[in-house]
Design a protein around this motif. Structure first.
Motif, short mmCIF file in Angstrom:
data_model
loop_
_atom_site.label_atom_id
_atom_site.label_comp_id
_atom_site.label_asym_id
_atom_site.label_seq_id
_atom_site.Cartn_x
_atom_site.Cartn_y
_atom_site.Cartn_z
N ASP A 60 23.53 59.91 18.47
CA ASP A 60 23.11 59.73 19.86
C ASP A 60 23.05 61.10 20.55
O ASP A 60 24.04 61.52 21.19
N PRO A 61 21.94 61.82 20.43
CA PRO A 61 21.87 63.18 21.01
C PRO A 61 22.14 63.20 22.50
O PRO A 61 22.82 64.13 22.99
N ALA A 62 21.67 62.21 23.23
CA ALA A 62 21.93 62.19 24.68
C ALA A 62 23.42 62.01 24.94
O ALA A 62 24.00 62.62 25.87
N GLY A 63 24.07 61.18 24.12
CA GLY A 63 25.51 60.98 24.26
C GLY A 63 26.27 62.27 23.99
O GLY A 63 27.24 62.58 24.67
N LEU A 64 25.82 63.05 22.98
CA LEU A 64 26.47 64.32 22.69
C LEU A 64 26.35 65.26 23.89
O LEU A 64 27.32 65.92 24.28
N ALA A 65 25.16 65.31 24.48
CA ALA A 65 24.95 66.19 25.64
C ALA A 65 25.87 65.79 26.79
O ALA A 65 26.47 66.65 27.46
N ALA A 66 26.01 64.49 27.01
CA ALA A 66 26.86 64.02 28.11
C ALA A 66 28.33 64.35 27.83
O ALA A 66 29.05 64.83 28.72
N LEU A 67 28.78 64.13 26.59
CA LEU A 67 30.18 64.45 26.24
C LEU A 67 30.42 65.95 26.36
O LEU A 67 31.46 66.39 26.86
N GLY A 68 29.46 66.74 25.89
CA GLY A 68 29.61 68.18 25.96
C GLY A 68 29.72 68.67 27.39
O GLY A 68 30.59 69.48 27.72
N ALA A 69 28.86 68.14 28.25
CA ALA A 69 28.88 68.58 29.66
C ALA A 69 30.18 68.17 30.34
O ALA A 69 30.76 68.92 31.12
N ALA A 70 30.67 66.96 30.00
CA ALA A 70 31.86 66.45 30.69
C ALA A 70 33.14 67.04 30.13
O ALA A 70 34.08 67.31 30.89
N LEU A 71 33.21 67.23 28.82
CA LEU A 71 34.50 67.53 28.19
C LEU A 71 34.60 68.90 27.54
O LEU A 71 35.70 69.36 27.26
N ALA A 72 33.46 69.52 27.30
CA ALA A 72 33.53 70.81 26.57
C ALA A 72 32.36 71.70 26.93
O ALA A 72 31.58 72.10 26.06
N PRO A 73 32.24 72.07 28.20
CA PRO A 73 31.11 72.94 28.57
C PRO A 73 31.14 74.28 27.85
O PRO A 73 30.08 74.90 27.67
N ASP A 74 32.33 74.72 27.39
CA ASP A 74 32.41 76.00 26.69
C ASP A 74 31.67 75.99 25.36
O ASP A 74 31.13 77.01 24.94
N VAL A 75 31.69 74.84 24.68
CA VAL A 75 31.03 74.80 23.36
C VAL A 75 29.77 73.94 23.36
O VAL A 75 29.08 73.86 22.33
N ALA A 76 29.44 73.31 24.48
CA ALA A 76 28.27 72.41 24.52
C ALA A 76 26.98 73.11 24.08
O ALA A 76 26.22 72.53 23.29
N PRO A 77 26.70 74.34 24.52
CA PRO A 77 25.45 74.97 24.06
C PRO A 77 25.42 75.17 22.54
O PRO A 77 24.38 74.97 21.90
N ALA A 78 26.57 75.56 21.97
CA ALA A 78 26.61 75.76 20.51
C ALA A 78 26.40 74.43 19.79
O ALA A 78 25.67 74.37 18.78
N LEU A 79 27.00 73.36 20.30
CA LEU A 79 26.82 72.05 19.66
C LEU A 79 25.36 71.60 19.77
O LEU A 79 24.79 71.10 18.79
N ALA A 80 24.76 71.79 20.93
CA ALA A 80 23.36 71.37 21.12
C ALA A 80 22.44 72.13 20.17
O ALA A 80 21.48 71.57 19.63
N ALA A 81 22.74 73.41 19.94
CA ALA A 81 21.88 74.23 19.08
C ALA A 81 21.98 73.79 17.62
O ALA A 81 21.01 73.90 16.87
N LEU A 82 23.15 73.29 17.22
CA LEU A 82 23.38 72.93 15.82
C LEU A 82 22.99 71.49 15.52
O LEU A 82 22.66 71.15 14.37
#
Ligand SMILES: C[S@@+](CC[C@H](N)C(=O)[O-])C[C@H]1O[C@@H](n2cnc3c(N)ncnc32)[C@H](O)[C@@H]1O
Length: 254
Positions: A50-72
């Protein structure tokens, strides 16, 4: 060896093989992936149902690593994860990382007052993971295990929420304290008070059913107990590790 971006049945086979591969760490769930990346894991794959779910979790819980997760991240059919894993994570996020090389002797020789946690023959991988999680949180110098269980098994990584990447974790052949004080945590030991453990101790915890072996108890420099109300036989292994680290070793004191 993990194939580059496997798809379909190849992904199912690759994830199943990766779960058994002692050179790889399979990270099941958002929190495990988040912590692993935060503490320097090198991911070789990151699949998301669920890519949209990953983006939401990243923004809410881990903004420090969200860009790296989105890129991978690359999207996959959730049905493939359900086939590949014994229990697919609810978040649909699964990472595969290289395991770091860990030198147990270097862990024991390391400078600084932090204790090393030694788990003698832990049997339950989720429990083992919970020990790694609290050891990372409390600032321990490392977690060493004996016995046949792989401390980097996927179930242990899940129990640790990926925090194996935050401190050295390794299986060792024998419980050698490497010159540090060896303290046995044993319900039959002397009552432990706040801050009552020596600096740089190796804190040894026993296997879930039988406790510490006679050999380790005989070798220990001290035997200490976390006081318990009458009638209670023992604490769960991971809760004993938590209590010893926070109350006895005081690893986070200024
Ligand atoms: C589930 S316990 C094992 C119980 C086992 N029957 C025994 O008596 O040790 C697993 C490990 O947690 C640690 N532990 C549990 N409760 C403890 C306590 N009250 N004091 C010190 N260590 C404890 C010990 O290292 C123990 O070997």
């Amino acid at each position: 060896v993990y194939a580059r971006a496997p798809e379909g049945d190849d992904l199912v086979d690759a994830l199943r093989a990766a779960r058994r591969d002692r050179g790889l760490a399979v990270l099941e769930g958002f929190h495990a992936v988040k912590h692993a990346v935060r503490f320097g894991a090198r991911l070789v794959d990151l699949v998301v149902a669920d890519p949209a779910g990953l983006a939401a979790l990243g923004a809410a819980l881990a903004p420090d690593v969200a860009p790296a997760l989105a890129a991978l991240a690359r999207p996959v059919d959730p049905a493939l994860l359900a086939r590949a894993l014994p229990a697919a994570p609810r978040t649909g996020v699964v990472g595969v990382a290289e395991r770091p090389a860990v030198d147990a002797r270097a862990v024991l020789a390391g400078a600084g007052p932090a204790p090393v946690v030694l788990l003698e023959d832990p049997r339950h991988l989720g429990n083992l993971g919970a020990c790694v999680r609290v050891a990372a949180a409390a600032g321990a110098a490392g977690v060493l295990t004996t016995g046949d269980r792989d401390p980097w098994a996927p179930e242990a990584l899940r129990g640790a929420a990926g925090l194996h990447f935050a401190l050295p974790v390794a299986r060792v052949g024998a419980p050698d304290p490497g010159g540090r004080p060896l303290v046995a945590l044993d319900p039959a030991g002397a009552p432990l008070g706040p801050g009552g453990l020596p600096a740089r101790a190796v804190l040894a915890f026993g296997t879930e059913r039988a406790g510490l072996s006679p050999a380790l108890l005989a070798r220990a420099d001290a035997r200490v107990a976390l006081p318990m109300r009458a009638g209670v036989s023992s604490l769960n292994l991971a809760t004993a590790v938590a209590a010893a680290l926070y109350a006895g070793a005081g690893t986070l004191r200024g």
